[in-house]
Design a protein around this motif. Structure first.
Motif, mmCIF file in Angstrom:
data_model
loop_
_atom_site.group_PDB
_atom_site.id
_atom_site.type_symbol
_atom_site.label_atom_id
_atom_site.label_comp_id
_atom_site.label_asym_id
_atom_site.label_seq_id
_atom_site.Cartn_x
_atom_site.Cartn_y
_atom_site.Cartn_z
ATOM 1 N N GLN A 1 3.709 -5.795 8.513
ATOM 2 C CA GLN A 1 3.764 -6.972 7.653
ATOM 3 C C GLN A 1 3.553 -8.234 8.477
ATOM 4 O O GLN A 1 4.068 -8.372 9.572
ATOM 5 N N LEU B 1 6.782 -10.394 -1.947
ATOM 6 C CA LEU B 1 6.306 -9.131 -2.503
ATOM 7 C C LEU B 1 4.860 -9.213 -2.936
ATOM 8 O O LEU B 1 4.377 -10.248 -3.397
ATOM 9 N N ASP B 2 4.147 -8.103 -2.795
ATOM 10 C CA ASP B 2 2.884 -7.895 -3.490
ATOM 11 C C ASP B 2 3.267 -7.714 -4.959
ATOM 12 O O ASP B 2 3.961 -6.760 -5.330
ATOM 13 N N LYS C 1 5.697 -3.924 -3.326
ATOM 14 C CA LYS C 1 6.055 -3.713 -1.926
ATOM 15 C C LYS C 1 6.098 -5.043 -1.174
ATOM 16 O O LYS C 1 5.435 -6.008 -1.553
ATOM 17 N N VAL C 2 6.888 -5.064 -0.099
ATOM 18 C CA VAL C 2 6.962 -6.262 0.728
ATOM 19 C C VAL C 2 5.622 -6.457 1.440
ATOM 20 O O VAL C 2 5.135 -5.560 2.134
ATOM 21 N N SER D 1 2.065 -4.147 -6.543
ATOM 22 C CA SER D 1 2.670 -2.912 -6.035
ATOM 23 C C SER D 1 4.181 -3.000 -5.951
ATOM 24 O O SER D 1 4.874 -1.971 -5.950
#
Length: 477
Positions: A2, A23-24, A29-30, A27
């Motif tokens: 990341q 976050l995305d 996700k981070v 998705s």
């Protein structure tokens, strides 16, 4: 791995932590980690901006212009990176993201032009005998340090509409971007750090919202410019003596007049864009559509067909038109409003289903006047459809709202055009297009609950400067 982003304090990157996970939005996700400033950092930023006020004011107009033009060049070079960041952190479909990068560039270009034409006035004071021999002159001078708070839905261009005029005017600033979408603002900060702005001229601080009160209340700051929700009115009451500019959303209506029969396909295309671009998360997104009853059935059919054909999904795909809402809570809220309207008798023409933070493009008719879906700002991919028979009466229907940012009217009738301009209680009236139309040099802002003041580069510069008068008495020898 990341990516990690620092915040910017007094022109310099600072990475004391990586506490904010971005976050995305598709998705979940981070996608990145961002440094978060504490209260001491905010105080240091304001103190640095106060010290920078004189050197910023002393910058020559061409020097401010050079800073802005450097930003334009670097934005152009990093356009793909900026669009990708928008797509990820805001869930903005990639085509919309590229469009916002273009507007970011345009906004800084306009500010660069305005930076060298902040002019004054020669005032004829000899309006009576007692003023004989007196001459008046005025000029505009920077207001001093200012603070900005921006929302999640346009993480680049709404930042640009505050930052670019501040640089043009010569005002040091402290910016708080939205916690959900700070990356675009931090990239702008990174580019500003490459310039020769005086130390303390800018800080970009993604501080937690509950710790941002100093940006509102501190008397060292001379202006607060806030774009966001209705909490803006509370912030205004806490801002003390400083000037306040608020842009607080809308409930935008669009009227389709009886003479649009031969342009129906073009009108529908614009309504689709206005209602559903960037998943409806726009202050001037089309929310209420009023169609003359002679066209209603035909327009409804076309609108439903094209809405159903919109592709939802991953915003990184070029053919995606409907991406995620900013988070699941926002999608649940709006889905709940749709359900409430249905229970009260409304009919869902298409869409209406939700999965996580993905809400289908939705058209609804027969919505009761008192339903939240009609009264409040939807801020998502939902539009209401209703017929009308009398043009002047429908203007009253448009005005039956606590919001007044912009309205659109499709008409070829000059009388109807002037009536709309005269009677609609809106900051702007757009003829033969949707209320979602905005060019970045035009005055932009609302009335009623929609806000206070106007943005647009020249108007923002006026807010960030104040008039200073010089009077000269011609004394005879």
């Amino acid at each position: 791995m990341q990516k990690r982003y620092p915040y910017y304090l007094a022109n310099k990157a600072a990475s004391p932590n990586a506490d904010l996970a971005v976050l995305d939005k598709y998705s979940g996700k981070v996608a990145a980690q961002v440094a978060v400033p504490d209260a001491k950092a905010v105080d240091k930023a304001i103190a640095a901006a106060e010290k920078a006020a004189k050197p910023m004011a002393a910058m020559k107009p061409y020097e401010r212009q050079q800073v802005l033009l450097h930003c334009v060049k670097r934005f152009e070079e990093r356009a793909d990176e900026l669009a990708k960041a928008l797509c990820i952190e805001a869930g903005k479909p990639i085509n919309d993201a590229k469009g916002e990068v273009t507007r970011l560039i345009d906004t800084f270009k306009v500010a660069a032009e305005e930076a060298v034409r902040i002019d004054g006035q020669i005032i004829n004071l000899e309006i009576s005998a007692r003023a004989a021999g007196y001459r008046g002159f005025s000029k505009r001078v920077p207001l001093g340090p200012v603070s900005f708070i921006t929302p999640f839905n346009f993480p680049l261009n709404l930042v640009a509409h505050k930052v670019a005029p501040a640089i043009a005017a010569g005002c040091p600033f402290v910016l708080k971007p939205a916690e959900k979408t700070p990356i675009g603002a931090l990239i702008i900060g990174e580019i500003l750090a490459e310039t020769k702005l005086p130390k303390g001229a800018f800080s970009v601080l993604p501080v937690n919202g509950d710790k941002a009160s100093q940006l509102v209340e501190d008397e060292r700051l001379k202006l607060l410019s806030f774009t966001g929700g209705q909490i803006g009115w509370k912030l205004k009451s806490q801002a003390g003596r400083k000037k306040v500019v608020l842009e607080l959303g809308g409930n935008a209506a669009c009227v389709v007049d009886a003479d649009q029969k031969d342009r129906l396909d073009a009108v529908v295309d614009r309504l689709i864009f206005g209602a559903f671009y960037q998943s409806g998360q726009s202050c001037i997104g089309v929310q209420r559509i009023y169609v003359h009853d002679t066209l209603y059935a035909a327009l409804k059919k076309k609108l439903v067909e094209k809405t159903r054909a919109l592709k939802s999904g991953d915003p990184k795909n070029k053919d995606t038109f409907i991406g995620p809402m900013i988070d699941e809570d926002a999608a649940k809220r709006l889905h709940g409003w749709i359900s409430e309207a249905k229970e009260a008798g409304a009919k869902v023409l298409c869409g209406g289903k939700r999965k996580g933070n993905m809400l289908e493009a939705t058209l609804v008719e027969d919505v009761p006047a008192d339903a939240k879906l009609n009264r409040e700002e939807a801020f998502g991919p939902v539009a209401l459809l209703a017929p009308f028979s009398d043009f002047h009466a429908v203007l009253d229907t448009v005005n039956d709202s606590e919001y007044g940012l912009q309205a659109g009217v499709f008409t070829n009738d000059l009388g109807h055009t002037m009536a709309a301009w005269d009677r609609l209680e809106q900051g702007g009236v757009i003829i033969n297009d949707i209320p979602s139309f905005r060019v970045d040099n035009m005055p932009y802002g609302g009335v009623k609950r929609s806000g206070l003041g106007r943005e647009g580069i020249r108007r923002a510069i006026e807010d960030m400067t104040e008039e200073r008068l010089l009077v000269i008495h011609d004394v005879d020898d």
